[in-house]
Design a protein around this motif. Sequence first.
Motif, PDB file in Angstrom:
ATOM      1  N   PRO A 193     -12.729   6.440  15.882  1.00 46.88           N
ATOM      2  CA  PRO A 193     -12.569   7.870  15.626  1.00 46.88           C
ATOM      3  C   PRO A 193     -13.846   8.638  15.954  1.00 46.88           C
ATOM      4  CG  PRO A 193     -12.944   6.701  13.581  1.00 46.88           C
ATOM      5  CD  PRO A 193     -12.922   5.673  14.660  1.00 46.88           C
ATOM      6  N   VAL A 194     -13.673   9.887  16.418  1.00 54.05           N
ATOM      7  CA  VAL A 194     -14.833  10.739  16.664  1.00 54.05           C
ATOM      8  C   VAL A 194     -15.521  11.004  15.326  1.00 54.05           C
ATOM      9  CG1 VAL A 194     -15.554  13.021  17.457  1.00 54.05           C
ATOM     10  CG2 VAL A 194     -13.733  11.795  18.644  1.00 54.05           C
ATOM     11  N   LYS A 252     -14.274   4.528   6.421  1.00 52.46           N
ATOM     12  CA  LYS A 252     -14.877   3.247   6.762  1.00 52.46           C
ATOM     13  C   LYS A 252     -14.154   2.082   6.091  1.00 52.46           C
ATOM     14  CE  LYS A 252     -18.784   3.933   3.550  1.00 52.46           C
ATOM     15  NZ  LYS A 252     -18.501   3.616   2.277  1.00 52.46           N
ATOM     16  N   ASP A 302      -5.589  -2.523   5.331  1.00 50.63           N
ATOM     17  CA  ASP A 302      -4.195  -2.453   5.754  1.00 50.63           C
ATOM     18  C   ASP A 302      -3.466  -3.637   5.108  1.00 50.63           C
ATOM     19  OD1 ASP A 302      -2.542  -0.825   7.220  1.00 50.63           O
ATOM     20  OD2 ASP A 302      -2.554  -2.132   8.979  1.00 50.63           O
ATOM     21  N   PRO A 303      -2.166  -3.501   4.794  1.00 52.22           N
ATOM     22  CA  PRO A 303      -1.460  -4.649   4.232  1.00 52.22           C
ATOM     23  C   PRO A 303      -1.598  -5.892   5.118  1.00 52.22           C
ATOM     24  CG  PRO A 303      -0.110  -2.715   4.029  1.00 52.22           C
ATOM     25  CD  PRO A 303      -1.311  -2.318   4.824  1.00 52.22           C
ATOM     26  N   LEU A 304      -1.514  -7.073   4.514  1.00 50.46           N
ATOM     27  CA  LEU A 304      -1.670  -8.349   5.196  1.00 50.46           C
ATOM     28  C   LEU A 304      -3.034  -8.464   5.883  1.00 50.46           C
ATOM     29  CD1 LEU A 304       1.842  -8.872   6.829  1.00 50.46           C
ATOM     30  CD2 LEU A 304       1.125  -9.187   4.480  1.00 50.46           C
ATOM     31  N   PRO A 340      -8.787   9.328   9.355  1.00 54.66           N
ATOM     32  CA  PRO A 340      -9.119   8.451  10.483  1.00 54.66           C
ATOM     33  C   PRO A 340     -10.553   7.947  10.447  1.00 54.66           C
ATOM     34  CG  PRO A 340      -8.128  10.509  11.257  1.00 54.66           C
ATOM     35  CD  PRO A 340      -8.338  10.660   9.788  1.00 54.66           C
ATOM     36  N   THR A 341     -11.481   8.699   9.869  1.00 54.64           N
ATOM     37  CA  THR A 341     -12.877   8.263   9.891  1.00 54.64           C
ATOM     38  C   THR A 341     -13.245   7.404   8.690  1.00 54.64           C
ATOM     39  OG1 THR A 341     -13.400  10.392   8.905  1.00 54.64           O
ATOM     40  CG2 THR A 341     -13.806  10.164  11.257  1.00 54.64           C
ATOM     41  N   ASP A 378     -13.483  -1.849  11.610  1.00 53.94           N
ATOM     42  CA  ASP A 378     -12.948  -3.170  11.326  1.00 53.94           C
ATOM     43  C   ASP A 378     -12.636  -3.884  12.635  1.00 53.94           C
ATOM     44  OD1 ASP A 378      -9.672  -2.807  11.670  1.00 53.94           O
ATOM     45  OD2 ASP A 378     -10.805  -0.993  11.240  1.00 53.94           O
ATOM     46  N   GLU A 379     -12.393  -5.193  12.543  1.00 50.90           N
ATOM     47  CA  GLU A 379     -12.203  -6.012  13.744  1.00 50.90           C
ATOM     48  C   GLU A 379     -11.015  -5.556  14.587  1.00 50.90           C
ATOM     49  OE1 GLU A 379     -13.053  -6.954  10.907  1.00 50.90           O
ATOM     50  OE2 GLU A 379     -14.667  -8.436  11.035  1.00 50.90           O
ATOM     51  N   VAL A 380      -9.928  -5.188  13.908  1.00 45.65           N
ATOM     52  CA  VAL A 380      -8.729  -4.811  14.667  1.00 45.65           C
ATOM     53  C   VAL A 380      -9.003  -3.549  15.485  1.00 45.65           C
ATOM     54  CG1 VAL A 380      -6.298  -4.187  14.508  1.00 45.65           C
ATOM     55  CG2 VAL A 380      -7.252  -5.834  12.912  1.00 45.65           C
ATOM     56  N   THR A 381      -9.613  -2.554  14.845  1.00 43.25           N
ATOM     57  CA  THR A 381      -9.927  -1.308  15.538  1.00 43.25           C
ATOM     58  C   THR A 381     -10.861  -1.572  16.715  1.00 43.25           C
ATOM     59  OG1 THR A 381      -9.742  -0.147  13.438  1.00 43.25           O
ATOM     60  CG2 THR A 381     -10.838   1.019  15.221  1.00 43.25           C
ATOM     61  N   LEU A 383       0.098  -0.705   9.251  1.00 51.89           N
ATOM     62  CA  LEU A 383       1.073  -1.788   9.383  1.00 51.89           C
ATOM     63  C   LEU A 383       2.508  -1.276   9.560  1.00 51.89           C
ATOM     64  CD1 LEU A 383       0.951  -4.932   9.254  1.00 51.89           C
ATOM     65  CD2 LEU A 383       1.948  -4.691   7.006  1.00 51.89           C
ATOM     66  N   GLY A 393     -17.108   8.757  13.705  1.00 49.70           N
ATOM     67  CA  GLY A 393     -17.154   7.496  12.965  1.00 49.70           C
ATOM     68  C   GLY A 393     -18.422   6.732  13.298  1.00 49.70           C
ATOM     69  N   TYR A 444     -19.103   0.336  10.853  1.00 51.80           N
ATOM     70  CA  TYR A 444     -18.096   0.312   9.802  1.00 51.80           C
ATOM     71  C   TYR A 444     -16.704  -0.011  10.336  1.00 51.80           C
ATOM     72  CZ  TYR A 444     -21.320   2.313   6.434  1.00 51.80           C
ATOM     73  OH  TYR A 444     -22.363   2.521   5.584  1.00 51.80           O
ATOM     74  N   LEU A 455      -4.225 -10.996  13.208  1.00 51.57           N
ATOM     75  CA  LEU A 455      -3.741 -10.219  14.342  1.00 51.57           C
ATOM     76  C   LEU A 455      -2.536 -10.834  15.058  1.00 51.57           C
ATOM     77  CD1 LEU A 455      -4.495  -7.485  15.297  1.00 51.57           C
ATOM     78  CD2 LEU A 455      -6.034  -8.482  16.978  1.00 51.57           C
ATOM     79  N   ARG A 511      -5.025   5.780  -1.247  1.00 54.66           N
ATOM     80  CA  ARG A 511      -3.908   4.841  -1.285  1.00 54.66           C
ATOM     81  C   ARG A 511      -3.952   4.029  -2.571  1.00 54.66           C
ATOM     82  NH1 ARG A 511      -0.597   3.878   2.698  1.00 54.66           N
ATOM     83  NH2 ARG A 511      -1.022   4.786   4.737  1.00 54.66           N
ATOM     84  N   ASP A 545     -14.711  -5.502   3.640  1.00 55.26           N
ATOM     85  CA  ASP A 545     -15.101  -6.082   4.917  1.00 55.26           C
ATOM     86  C   ASP A 545     -14.066  -7.134   5.296  1.00 55.26           C
ATOM     87  OD1 ASP A 545     -16.706  -6.205   7.052  1.00 55.26           O
ATOM     88  OD2 ASP A 545     -18.500  -6.890   5.975  1.00 55.26           O
ATOM     89  N   THR A 546     -13.452  -6.981   6.467  1.00 59.66           N
ATOM     90  CA  THR A 546     -12.382  -7.892   6.844  1.00 59.66           C
ATOM     91  C   THR A 546     -12.875  -9.320   7.001  1.00 59.66           C
ATOM     92  OG1 THR A 546     -11.382  -6.086   8.061  1.00 59.66           O
ATOM     93  CG2 THR A 546     -10.521  -8.275   8.504  1.00 59.66           C
ATOM     94  N   SER A 603      -7.890 -10.812   9.812  1.00 55.88           N
ATOM     95  CA  SER A 603      -6.978  -9.683  10.029  1.00 55.88           C
ATOM     96  C   SER A 603      -5.581 -10.151  10.435  1.00 55.88           C
ATOM     97  CB  SER A 603      -7.556  -8.733  11.064  1.00 55.88           C
ATOM     98  OG  SER A 603      -7.945  -9.440  12.212  1.00 55.88           O
ATOM     99  N   GLY A 610      -9.379   0.537   7.763  1.00 48.80           N
ATOM    100  CA  GLY A 610      -8.974  -0.573   8.612  1.00 48.80           C
ATOM    101  C   GLY A 610      -9.101  -1.919   7.933  1.00 48.80           C
ATOM    102  N   HIS A 611      -9.939  -1.988   6.894  1.00 50.13           N
ATOM    103  CA  HIS A 611     -10.134  -3.259   6.203  1.00 50.13           C
ATOM    104  C   HIS A 611      -9.103  -3.460   5.096  1.00 50.13           C
ATOM    105  CE1 HIS A 611     -14.035  -3.800   8.152  1.00 50.13           C
ATOM    106  NE2 HIS A 611     -14.251  -2.523   7.908  1.00 50.13           N
ATOM    107  N   SER A 649       0.846  -1.169   0.000  1.00 54.46           N
ATOM    108  CA  SER A 649       0.000   0.000   0.000  1.00 54.46           C
ATOM    109  C   SER A 649       0.889   1.230   0.000  1.00 54.46           C
ATOM    110  CB  SER A 649      -0.851  -0.083   1.265  1.00 54.46           C
ATOM    111  OG  SER A 649      -1.280   1.165   1.682  1.00 54.46           O
TER     112      SER A 649
END
Lengths: 263, 203
Positions: free
Chosen positions: B180-181, A49, A55-57, A46-47, B189-192, B152, B183, B187, A83, A24, A77-78, A81, A52-53, A16
């Motif tokens: 996030p404020v 949607k 991110d690399p890997l 940051p907001t 994701d699982e990690v967040t 990452l 947000g 929506y 983790l 990106r 949709d993840t 992840s 977060g789904h 990415s």
Amino acid sequence: MPRPHVYNTQAIVLRSSPLGEADRLLTIFTSDLGKLRVSARGVRRPTSKLGGHLDPLTCSAITVARGKTLDTITSADTLKSFLPLKSDLERLAHGLYLAELVDALNPLEAPNSSAYSLLLEGLEGLGGTSNPDLLLRHLELRLLAHTGFLPELHSCVECHAALTPGNHLFSPQAGGVLCPTCRPLHADAVHLSVEALKVVRYLSSATGESAIRLRVPKPLAREVAGLTSAFLRHVLEREVRSLAFLRLVGHGAPDEAVSSASS
Amino acid sequence: MNSDFLPAAAPVADLIEEFHKLPGIGSKSAQRLTYYLVRMPQEEARKLAETILAVKERIIFCSQCQNISEVDPCPICTNPERDRSMICVLEEPLDVLALERTHCYKGLYHVLHGAISPMNGIGPEELRLRELLDRLKDGSVQEVVLATNPNLEGEATAMYIHRLISPLIPKVTRLARGLPVGGDLEYADEVTLTRAFQGRQEF
């Protein structure tokens, strides 16, 4: 292969890089369409949607809209992840190395579902195994097999003569093992021990689960690692870039085992 | 009109090429900017050129925090009101501005000028890490806050620095990662969500 205007697929993000104000540029590996280069809009906010789904890997179910120059991800949709992999520096370095290999060995838009499954299992496996180095050797060899680059490991690659135990060499340039007679043909040929050849043969055909159960003493593991990395360097015509970081953070650093090499 | 391709005058073509090198500027934008400058009054163009030169000639890196500054050490590092026992580690100078806008952090900063990105060949030696280690040597720093980006590369950088400095520093913390404020929970994701849950706080 022509793609529909909007398509759904499953993909693992390989790399990415920032694009424009908040977008990106992603290199993704899809389950059915191979490697693609797509844009993801606004994901650096940051907001976002989607952020977060993607991110690399990360493995996600995605919807992609076809564009003139670049396709754009419209939903994600993840699914996985990974983790455990991402929470440990050493495992993460292994995962990044694997992702770089998948990226480097697959051309754009060439479907390769077996390489996709391998990557998926690999990222899962690297997050949980106690021997990520050995698993990585297995993944390297399987990936070479799935992309058509697996070196010849059973008979001399030049004269096809059967190998006599203890008397064989390996040449990345020739693309496999060599008998002593054919040695002069390739300047890069190096001696290969019977044990290392057996380990490489086993790792290239075994499943991941049985591969990690193999007990490989450190000097032998080092010989195998040397073989695969020399071969990958030859195939890719460059060094795998993540290798430096993997060596830096990995516990199986090559210099550690020097004292235990007693044979 | 002549249908032959008419090349732009050499200075114009040169400027278009220079603009094209900038991030996010395509060839059309480069042309638009160039022709805008051609029509610009002389003094304004001179001012722009001088400003660009000033950025290159007058800006230096603070020898302490590695942030870009006009003086060394920078105003933040010399400010007596600042808490010298805390260092917040960031990827880029822009991140310092973002944190300063919050007015909630009173410690010092350290700018790495990048994040570890193994696939792009960017390893720890490309970052200003040695400078950070030098600052931690005298033992006056009690807490290091790792505020690299929550992606990452940022995580890899934070984990690496943590491994490097945890023997030297009593307390190494990471900025909280969570919702996030503005947000929307559905929506996330699982990690967040996992991190947000782990970092939940009592009301």
